[in-house]
Design an enzyme around this catalytic site. Structure first.
Site, PDB file in Angstrom:
ATOM      1  N   ALA A  15       0.824  -1.228   0.000  1.00 11.80           N
ATOM      2  CA  ALA A  15       0.000   0.000   0.000  1.00 11.80           C
ATOM      3  C   ALA A  15       0.850   1.268   0.000  1.00 11.80           C
ATOM      4  CB  ALA A  15      -0.937  -0.008   1.208  1.00 11.80           C
ATOM      5  N   ARG A  17       2.395   2.481  -2.530  1.00 15.37           N
ATOM      6  CA  ARG A  17       2.304   3.189  -3.812  1.00 15.37           C
ATOM      7  C   ARG A  17       1.370   2.417  -4.748  1.00 15.37           C
ATOM      8  NH1 ARG A  17       6.881   0.704  -6.736  1.00 15.37           N
ATOM      9  NH2 ARG A  17       7.850  -0.706  -5.252  1.00 15.37           N
ATOM     10  N   TYR A 157       5.376 -14.737 -13.495  1.00 16.93           N
ATOM     11  CA  TYR A 157       4.374 -13.771 -13.025  1.00 16.93           C
ATOM     12  C   TYR A 157       2.971 -14.281 -13.374  1.00 16.93           C
ATOM     13  CZ  TYR A 157       1.819  -9.326 -12.659  1.00 16.93           C
ATOM     14  OH  TYR A 157       0.908  -8.346 -12.337  1.00 16.93           O
TER      15      TYR A 157
HETATM   16  P1  NAP Z   1       3.905  -1.259  -7.756  1.00 16.18           P
HETATM   17  O1  NAP Z   1       3.572   0.153  -8.070  1.00 16.18           O
HETATM   18  O2  NAP Z   1       5.199  -1.832  -8.212  1.00 16.18           O
HETATM   19  O3  NAP Z   1       3.757  -1.462  -6.162  1.00 16.18           O
HETATM   20  C1  NAP Z   1       4.052  -2.707  -5.601  1.00 16.18           C
HETATM   21  C2  NAP Z   1       3.747  -2.678  -4.123  1.00 16.18           C
HETATM   22  O4  NAP Z   1       3.991  -3.982  -3.580  1.00 16.18           O
HETATM   23  C3  NAP Z   1       4.624  -1.702  -3.345  1.00 16.18           C
HETATM   24  O5  NAP Z   1       3.857  -1.138  -2.315  1.00 16.18           O
HETATM   25  C4  NAP Z   1       5.698  -2.606  -2.744  1.00 16.18           C
HETATM   26  O6  NAP Z   1       6.262  -2.114  -1.519  1.00 16.18           O
HETATM   27  C5  NAP Z   1       4.870  -3.858  -2.457  1.00 16.18           C
HETATM   28  N1  NAP Z   1       5.684  -5.063  -2.350  1.00 16.18           N
HETATM   29  C6  NAP Z   1       6.473  -5.629  -3.279  1.00 16.18           C
HETATM   30  N2  NAP Z   1       7.043  -6.748  -2.778  1.00 16.18           N
HETATM   31  C7  NAP Z   1       6.580  -6.890  -1.511  1.00 16.18           C
HETATM   32  C8  NAP Z   1       6.796  -7.830  -0.484  1.00 16.18           C
HETATM   33  N3  NAP Z   1       7.627  -8.883  -0.650  1.00 16.18           N
HETATM   34  N4  NAP Z   1       6.146  -7.665   0.702  1.00 16.18           N
HETATM   35  C9  NAP Z   1       5.326  -6.590   0.901  1.00 16.18           C
HETATM   36  N5  NAP Z   1       5.086  -5.660  -0.038  1.00 16.18           N
HETATM   37  C10 NAP Z   1       5.713  -5.815  -1.229  1.00 16.18           C
HETATM   38  O7  NAP Z   1       2.805  -2.262  -8.354  1.00 16.18           O
HETATM   39  P2  NAP Z   1       1.249  -2.015  -8.734  1.00 16.18           P
HETATM   40  O8  NAP Z   1       1.179  -1.789 -10.192  1.00 16.18           O
HETATM   41  O9  NAP Z   1       0.622  -1.088  -7.794  1.00 16.18           O
HETATM   42  O10 NAP Z   1       0.716  -3.503  -8.489  1.00 16.18           O
HETATM   43  C11 NAP Z   1      -0.087  -3.875  -7.381  1.00 16.18           C
HETATM   44  C12 NAP Z   1      -0.655  -5.271  -7.667  1.00 16.18           C
HETATM   45  O11 NAP Z   1      -1.448  -5.231  -8.848  1.00 16.18           O
HETATM   46  C13 NAP Z   1       0.437  -6.322  -7.912  1.00 16.18           C
HETATM   47  O12 NAP Z   1       0.067  -7.535  -7.330  1.00 16.18           O
HETATM   48  C14 NAP Z   1       0.447  -6.434  -9.422  1.00 16.18           C
HETATM   49  O13 NAP Z   1       0.912  -7.687  -9.854  1.00 16.18           O
HETATM   50  C15 NAP Z   1      -1.024  -6.231  -9.753  1.00 16.18           C
HETATM   51  N6  NAP Z   1      -1.256  -5.803 -11.138  1.00 16.18           N
HETATM   52  C16 NAP Z   1      -0.764  -4.619 -11.604  1.00 16.18           C
HETATM   53  C17 NAP Z   1      -1.020  -4.253 -12.937  1.00 16.18           C
HETATM   54  C18 NAP Z   1      -0.521  -2.954 -13.517  1.00 16.18           C
HETATM   55  O14 NAP Z   1      -0.711  -2.749 -14.730  1.00 16.18           O
HETATM   56  N7  NAP Z   1       0.071  -2.058 -12.753  1.00 16.18           N
HETATM   57  C19 NAP Z   1      -1.757  -5.115 -13.763  1.00 16.18           C
HETATM   58  C20 NAP Z   1      -2.238  -6.312 -13.247  1.00 16.18           C
HETATM   59  C21 NAP Z   1      -1.994  -6.656 -11.927  1.00 16.18           C
HETATM   60  P3  NAP Z   1       7.509  -1.043  -1.538  1.00 16.18           P
HETATM   61  O15 NAP Z   1       6.929   0.235  -2.094  1.00 16.18           O
HETATM   62  O16 NAP Z   1       7.882  -0.908  -0.101  1.00 16.18           O
HETATM   63  O17 NAP Z   1       8.542  -1.634  -2.413  1.00 16.18           O
END
Ligand code: NAP
Length: 250
Positions: A15, A17, A157
């Site tokens: 959460a 970002r 992934y």
């Molecule tokens: P993001 O901007 O890269 O943010 C990832 C978040 O996950 C960050 O808060 C990060 O924490 C946290 N994180 C990563 N590894 C972790 C761990 N081992 N333990 C606890 N927290 C962890 O990604 P997002 O785009 O918001 O994605 C959020 C979710 O949506 C993910 O599951 C992703 O696969 C899914 N998703 C995203 C998209 C897209 O287009 N963006 C599409 C489909 C699905 P830090 O900030 O502290 O590193």
């Protein structure tokens, strides 16, 4: 003023970002107190806490690697010490890595599966006994449309996100009779740090594949999560909601 989620507590992983931040803010705007779970970006997590407190809700930040069971146990203790209840668990934390399958090391494979799939299992497992005891709860797994379409550059992934669908259905079957609903959301292209465009997948080409002709925003996912936590979705469990601007249709 009483809001729909007044006195409710949500744990939102990842959460600090992106999508997780959007979910945390949306649930807070509707009255929930939020446990902001992050892995490394402490300052960004604190900023989300400030934004939630400015809305008028309570929040705490917790550093926790969701793939580490010791960290997850500490997460559980921290949340229960502060609020002594949890109503919503949103398994959003995720990582990805653009590599062809033959370029992946065994370690790459495990890292992505450990965070995206095992992490959701561990966090859910930690909070399930509490939800069973109070006979209510909502769990939402954030998966991905690539679990359905496949992808030509990150098989680990896609496999982790496909695993989340099976986890969703099995959790839903186990927990429905105990008043706990478990659903998943499959986002399309959402504008966050995770989204990468390159010469093989340029932005203008991607936009042509999206009927809404825009990238999704974290708020698009957050509103669907809000629905899955609300009374409006009382009779919905074991489902996947596709939030993708029409990118794929089932
Ligand atoms: P993001 O901007 O890269 O943010 C990832 C978040 O996950 C960050 O808060 C990060 O924490 C946290 N994180 C990563 N590894 C972790 C761990 N081992 N333990 C606890 N927290 C962890 O990604 P997002 O785009 O918001 O994605 C959020 C979710 O949506 C993910 O599951 C992703 O696969 C899914 N998703 C995203 C998209 C897209 O287009 N963006 C599409 C489909 C699905 P830090 O900030 O502290 O590193």
């Amino acid at each position: 003023m009483t809001l729909e989620f007044s006195n409710k507590v949500a744990v939102v992983t990842g959460a600090s970002r992106g999508i997780g931040k959007g979910i945390a803010l949306e649930l807070a705007r509707n009255g929930a107190s939020i446990a902001i779970v992050y892995r490394s970006e402490e300052e960004k997590a604190k900023q989300v806490q400030t934004e939630i407190e400015e809305i008028g809700q309570e929040a705490m930040t917790i550093k926790c690697d969701v793939s580490n069971s010791g960290d997850v146990a500490r997460l559980y203790d921290a949340v229960m010490d502060k609020w002594n209840r949890v109503d919503f668990v949103i398994n959003n934390a995720g990582i990805h890595q653009h590599l062809k399958s033959w370029e992946l090391s065994e370690d790459d494979w495990h890292k992505v599966l450990d965070v995206n799939l095992t992490g959701a299992f561990l966090v859910t497992k930690a909070f399930t006994p509490h939800m069973l005891e109070k006979k209510s709860g909502r769990i939402v797994h954030i998966s991905s449309c690539v679990a359905f379409t496949g992808t030509d550059h990150e098989v680990h992934y896609a496999a982790s996100k496909g695993g989340l669908f099976s986890l969703t259905k099995s959790h839903a079957l186990e927990l429905a009779r105990h008043g706990i609903n478990v659903n998943a959301i499959a986002p399309g292209y959402i504008e966050t740090d995770m989204l990468v465009f390159d010469e093989v997948h340029p932005l203008d080409t991607v936009l042509k594949t999206i009927p809404h002709h825009r990238l999704g925003q974290p708020e698009d996912i957050a509103r669907a999560v809000k629905f899955l936590c609300s009374r409006d979705s009382d009779y919905i469990t074991g489902q996947v909601i596709h939030v993708n601007g029409g990118l794929i249709m089932y």
